[in-house]
Motif scaffolding. Structure first.
Motif, PDB file in Angstrom:
ATOM      1  N   CYS A   1     -15.810  -0.694  -4.123  1.00 54.33           N
ATOM      2  CA  CYS A   1     -15.754  -0.051  -5.426  1.00 54.33           C
ATOM      3  C   CYS A   1     -14.781  -0.783  -6.333  1.00 54.33           C
ATOM      4  O   CYS A   1     -13.901  -1.518  -5.874  1.00 54.33           O
ATOM      5  CB  CYS A   1     -15.315   1.405  -5.271  1.00 54.33           C
ATOM      6  SG  CYS A   1     -13.644   1.599  -4.656  1.00 54.33           S
ATOM      7  N   GLU A   2     -14.943  -0.578  -7.619  1.00 60.39           N
ATOM      8  CA  GLU A   2     -14.021  -1.172  -8.586  1.00 60.39           C
ATOM      9  C   GLU A   2     -12.812  -0.250  -8.704  1.00 60.39           C
ATOM     10  O   GLU A   2     -12.938   0.925  -9.047  1.00 60.39           O
ATOM     11  CB  GLU A   2     -14.704  -1.330  -9.944  1.00 60.39           C
ATOM     12  CG  GLU A   2     -13.809  -1.980 -10.989  1.00 60.39           C
ATOM     13  CD  GLU A   2     -14.525  -2.148 -12.310  1.00 60.39           C
ATOM     14  OE1 GLU A   2     -13.843  -2.406 -13.313  1.00 60.39           O
ATOM     15  OE2 GLU A   2     -15.764  -1.999 -12.338  1.00 60.39           O
ATOM     16  N   PHE A   3     -11.628  -0.765  -8.422  1.00 57.93           N
ATOM     17  CA  PHE A   3     -10.441   0.078  -8.449  1.00 57.93           C
ATOM     18  C   PHE A   3     -10.061   0.412  -9.892  1.00 57.93           C
ATOM     19  O   PHE A   3     -10.065  -0.450 -10.770  1.00 57.93           O
ATOM     20  CB  PHE A   3      -9.272  -0.622  -7.762  1.00 57.93           C
ATOM     21  CG  PHE A   3      -9.522  -0.883  -6.297  1.00 57.93           C
ATOM     22  CD1 PHE A   3      -9.733   0.161  -5.426  1.00 57.93           C
ATOM     23  CD2 PHE A   3      -9.576  -2.177  -5.804  1.00 57.93           C
ATOM     24  CE1 PHE A   3      -9.980  -0.067  -4.078  1.00 57.93           C
ATOM     25  CE2 PHE A   3      -9.814  -2.425  -4.475  1.00 57.93           C
ATOM     26  CZ  PHE A   3     -10.018  -1.370  -3.608  1.00 57.93           C
ATOM     27  N   VAL A   4      -9.732   1.672 -10.111  1.00 59.39           N
ATOM     28  CA  VAL A   4      -9.304   2.105 -11.440  1.00 59.39           C
ATOM     29  C   VAL A   4      -7.860   2.599 -11.421  1.00 59.39           C
ATOM     30  O   VAL A   4      -7.279   2.846 -12.457  1.00 59.39           O
ATOM     31  CB  VAL A   4     -10.220   3.222 -11.975  1.00 59.39           C
ATOM     32  CG1 VAL A   4     -11.632   2.700 -12.163  1.00 59.39           C
ATOM     33  CG2 VAL A   4     -10.218   4.447 -11.063  1.00 59.39           C
ATOM     34  N   LEU A   5      -7.314   2.744 -10.228  1.00 56.76           N
ATOM     35  CA  LEU A   5      -5.953   3.254 -10.084  1.00 56.76           C
ATOM     36  C   LEU A   5      -5.239   2.443  -9.019  1.00 56.76           C
ATOM     37  O   LEU A   5      -5.695   2.367  -7.882  1.00 56.76           O
ATOM     38  CB  LEU A   5      -5.988   4.736  -9.685  1.00 56.76           C
ATOM     39  CG  LEU A   5      -4.656   5.468  -9.651  1.00 56.76           C
ATOM     40  CD1 LEU A   5      -4.045   5.554 -11.047  1.00 56.76           C
ATOM     41  CD2 LEU A   5      -4.844   6.862  -9.072  1.00 56.76           C
ATOM     42  N   LYS A   6      -4.119   1.844  -9.376  1.00 62.67           N
ATOM     43  CA  LYS A   6      -3.437   0.965  -8.424  1.00 62.67           C
ATOM     44  C   LYS A   6      -2.706   1.740  -7.339  1.00 62.67           C
ATOM     45  O   LYS A   6      -2.710   1.343  -6.168  1.00 62.67           O
ATOM     46  CB  LYS A   6      -2.466   0.045  -9.161  1.00 62.67           C
ATOM     47  CG  LYS A   6      -1.976  -1.102  -8.301  1.00 62.67           C
ATOM     48  CD  LYS A   6      -1.476  -2.256  -9.134  1.00 62.67           C
ATOM     49  CE  LYS A   6      -1.213  -3.468  -8.247  1.00 62.67           C
ATOM     50  NZ  LYS A   6      -0.751  -4.637  -9.020  1.00 62.67           N
ATOM     51  N   TYR A   7      -2.065   2.858  -7.710  1.00 61.63           N
ATOM     52  CA  TYR A   7      -1.286   3.625  -6.733  1.00 61.63           C
ATOM     53  C   TYR A   7      -1.550   5.119  -6.878  1.00 61.63           C
ATOM     54  O   TYR A   7      -1.525   5.652  -7.985  1.00 61.63           O
ATOM     55  CB  TYR A   7       0.221   3.386  -6.924  1.00 61.63           C
ATOM     56  CG  TYR A   7       0.637   1.944  -6.938  1.00 61.63           C
ATOM     57  CD1 TYR A   7       0.760   1.222  -5.748  1.00 61.63           C
ATOM     58  CD2 TYR A   7       0.905   1.295  -8.147  1.00 61.63           C
ATOM     59  CE1 TYR A   7       1.138  -0.113  -5.763  1.00 61.63           C
ATOM     60  CE2 TYR A   7       1.288  -0.037  -8.162  1.00 61.63           C
ATOM     61  CZ  TYR A   7       1.400  -0.738  -6.974  1.00 61.63           C
ATOM     62  OH  TYR A   7       1.766  -2.057  -6.996  1.00 61.63           O
ATOM     63  N   LEU A   8      -1.773   5.771  -5.754  1.00 60.18           N
ATOM     64  CA  LEU A   8      -1.869   7.223  -5.731  1.00 60.18           C
ATOM     65  C   LEU A   8      -0.881   7.750  -4.708  1.00 60.18           C
ATOM     66  O   LEU A   8      -0.888   7.324  -3.551  1.00 60.18           O
ATOM     67  CB  LEU A   8      -3.278   7.689  -5.363  1.00 60.18           C
ATOM     68  CG  LEU A   8      -3.464   9.215  -5.284  1.00 60.18           C
ATOM     69  CD1 LEU A   8      -3.296   9.848  -6.668  1.00 60.18           C
ATOM     70  CD2 LEU A   8      -4.832   9.574  -4.706  1.00 60.18           C
ATOM     71  N   THR A   9      -0.039   8.681  -5.144  1.00 61.56           N
ATOM     72  CA  THR A   9       0.983   9.266  -4.275  1.00 61.56           C
ATOM     73  C   THR A   9       0.588  10.691  -3.903  1.00 61.56           C
ATOM     74  O   THR A   9       0.544  11.571  -4.761  1.00 61.56           O
ATOM     75  CB  THR A   9       2.353   9.284  -4.982  1.00 61.56           C
ATOM     76  OG1 THR A   9       2.740   7.958  -5.292  1.00 61.56           O
ATOM     77  CG2 THR A   9       3.409   9.923  -4.092  1.00 61.56           C
TER      78      THR A   9
ATOM     79  N   ARG B   1       2.778   3.657 -16.467  1.00 61.43           N
ATOM     80  CA  ARG B   1       2.221   4.929 -16.003  1.00 61.43           C
ATOM     81  C   ARG B   1       0.707   4.871 -15.843  1.00 61.43           C
ATOM     82  O   ARG B   1       0.129   5.699 -15.136  1.00 61.43           O
ATOM     83  CB  ARG B   1       2.624   6.060 -16.949  1.00 61.43           C
ATOM     84  CG  ARG B   1       4.133   6.257 -16.980  1.00 61.43           C
ATOM     85  CD  ARG B   1       4.569   7.559 -17.596  1.00 61.43           C
ATOM     86  NE  ARG B   1       6.041   7.595 -17.641  1.00 61.43           N
ATOM     87  CZ  ARG B   1       6.763   8.692 -17.765  1.00 61.43           C
ATOM     88  NH1 ARG B   1       6.156   9.853 -17.856  1.00 61.43           N
ATOM     89  NH2 ARG B   1       8.065   8.633 -17.805  1.00 61.43           N
ATOM     90  N   SER B   2       0.088   3.904 -16.479  1.00 62.61           N
ATOM     91  CA  SER B   2      -1.361   3.762 -16.331  1.00 62.61           C
ATOM     92  C   SER B   2      -1.751   3.292 -14.936  1.00 62.61           C
ATOM     93  O   SER B   2      -2.924   3.376 -14.553  1.00 62.61           O
ATOM     94  CB  SER B   2      -1.891   2.761 -17.355  1.00 62.61           C
ATOM     95  OG  SER B   2      -1.280   1.479 -17.174  1.00 62.61           O
ATOM     96  N   GLU B   3      -0.776   2.806 -14.143  1.00 62.66           N
ATOM     97  CA  GLU B   3      -1.080   2.229 -12.839  1.00 62.66           C
ATOM     98  C   GLU B   3      -1.017   3.233 -11.687  1.00 62.66           C
ATOM     99  O   GLU B   3      -1.429   2.915 -10.573  1.00 62.66           O
ATOM    100  CB  GLU B   3      -0.126   1.066 -12.526  1.00 62.66           C
ATOM    101  CG  GLU B   3      -0.333  -0.140 -13.429  1.00 62.66           C
ATOM    102  CD  GLU B   3       0.485  -1.338 -12.978  1.00 62.66           C
ATOM    103  OE1 GLU B   3       1.273  -1.198 -12.010  1.00 62.66           O
ATOM    104  OE2 GLU B   3       0.336  -2.417 -13.589  1.00 62.66           O
ATOM    105  N   PHE B   4      -0.488   4.439 -11.914  1.00 60.60           N
ATOM    106  CA  PHE B   4      -0.310   5.365 -10.797  1.00 60.60           C
ATOM    107  C   PHE B   4      -0.648   6.792 -11.193  1.00 60.60           C
ATOM    108  O   PHE B   4      -0.729   7.129 -12.385  1.00 60.60           O
ATOM    109  CB  PHE B   4       1.116   5.291 -10.246  1.00 60.60           C
ATOM    110  CG  PHE B   4       2.188   5.699 -11.229  1.00 60.60           C
ATOM    111  CD1 PHE B   4       2.598   7.023 -11.331  1.00 60.60           C
ATOM    112  CD2 PHE B   4       2.799   4.757 -12.046  1.00 60.60           C
ATOM    113  CE1 PHE B   4       3.586   7.402 -12.232  1.00 60.60           C
ATOM    114  CE2 PHE B   4       3.791   5.120 -12.952  1.00 60.60           C
ATOM    115  CZ  PHE B   4       4.183   6.440 -13.042  1.00 60.60           C
TER     116      PHE B   4
END
Length: 306
Positions: free
Chosen positions: A6-14, A35-38
């Motif tokens: 899949c194409e990643f849309v979010l670099k980090y999820l906590t 903030r757009s990255e996590f």
């Protein structure tokens, strides 16, 4: 033909973003990356506004809800998989891993425990769930890093079964060395290692560089609070039976749990130290002795809040 990733849309999820470790990892991200990255994940949708009011994206991720796992993990590159504290931990973790595989997450960063150091020999019930989870993470199609964390230094009161109203004697079934480690430092190092990357399909160990015994902890309690507690070591059977006279009314199972932890400590399961935490942080981790002393200097009646 294999399905495309899949194409990643979010670099980090906590995940566990309202818990002690997850919250502090998130705070490091806030201070250091866009903030757009996590995004923050929680099992409680009522937390959504709390994060979004701060400009932080929110995802509903409930380890007991397969649908939330399917939608919440979609498009995530790096997942901080904070371990559950539920008694159904094993089943929950299996669901998360299957959902992460289905979502084709690029890298899972799992928060494990340091019982046994790098060995898989611990008999502690809580570690058995972690070992099972680590085994599941090795399945084909997954890339992971299992971060075995030293016991939170904040938890020393749990291991001692310490409470401020206690006077006179503190009774335990054994004594031994524990590499208690600051949760704040564990959190920052976890955030840093995720941003740094690497350690693919590895188990790493984050611990303080020193250990401490129950006897030394009692000495710190006395020195910083003015108390005059004495440590009394008794046979395991006698310790467990002390539930009958516990002023708090704690059940026998509580004392069995404490005794089991000390069985592990005596076997050396929590005394392993490793330099990686300091290497990632860039400074020497706080020693257990210094950490506990500061806690009690700030609050002489400190007890760990779950």
């Amino acid at each position: 033909m294999p399905e495309p990733r899949c194409e990643f849309v979010l670099k980090y999820l906590t995940t566990g973003a309202t818990g002690g470790l997850g919250r502090e990892v998130l705070n490091y991200f806030i201070a250091n990356i866009p903030r757009s990255e996590f995004a923050a994940a929680s099992s409680n949708t009522a937390n959504k506004a709390t994060f979004e009011d701060r400009g932080i994206a929110f995802r509903h991720v409930d380890y007991d809800d397969p649908r939330s796992l399917e939608t919440g993990l979609r498009g995530v590159e790096n997942l901080l998989f904070v371990s559950s504290s539920s008694t159904a931990r094993g089943e929950q973790h299996a669901r998360v891993i299957q959902a992460a595989k289905k979502a084709r997450i690029k890298h899972i960063w799992y928060t494990s425990l340091a019982f046994g150091g790098f060995e898989d020999t611990s008999k502690a019930p809580v570690m058995q769930d972690h070992l099972l989870t680590e085994k599941l993470l090795t399945e084909p199609g997954l890339t992971y890093t299992s971060i075995r964390e030293g016991v939170y230094a904040e938890c020393f009161t749990v291991f001692l079964d310490w409470y401020p109203e206690r006077t006179g004697t503190l009774t335990l079934p054994a004594d031994g060395e524990v590499a208690y480690t600051s949760r704040a430092e564990l959190s920052e190092a976890t955030a840093r290692i995720m941003i740094q990357g690497g350690y693919e399909n590895e188990t790493v160990l984050f611990t303080a560089q020193e250990t401490i015994t129950a006897r030394e902890l009692v000495e710190i309690i006395n020195a910083t609070t003015g108390r005059q507690i004495k440590l009394n070591l008794v046979p395991r059977e006698e310790y467990v039976s002390s539930s009958r006279s516990d002023p708090r009314g704690k059940p026998k199972e509580h004392f069995e749990m404490i005794a089991t932890v000390w069985d592990e400590i005596v076997s050396g399961a929590l005394c392993t130290t490793h330099p990686l935490l300091g290497d990632i942080l860039g400074w020497e981790p706080t020693s257990p002795k210094d950490f506990v002393r500061r806690l009690l200097e700030d609050d002489r009646d400190y007890v760990f809040a779950y």
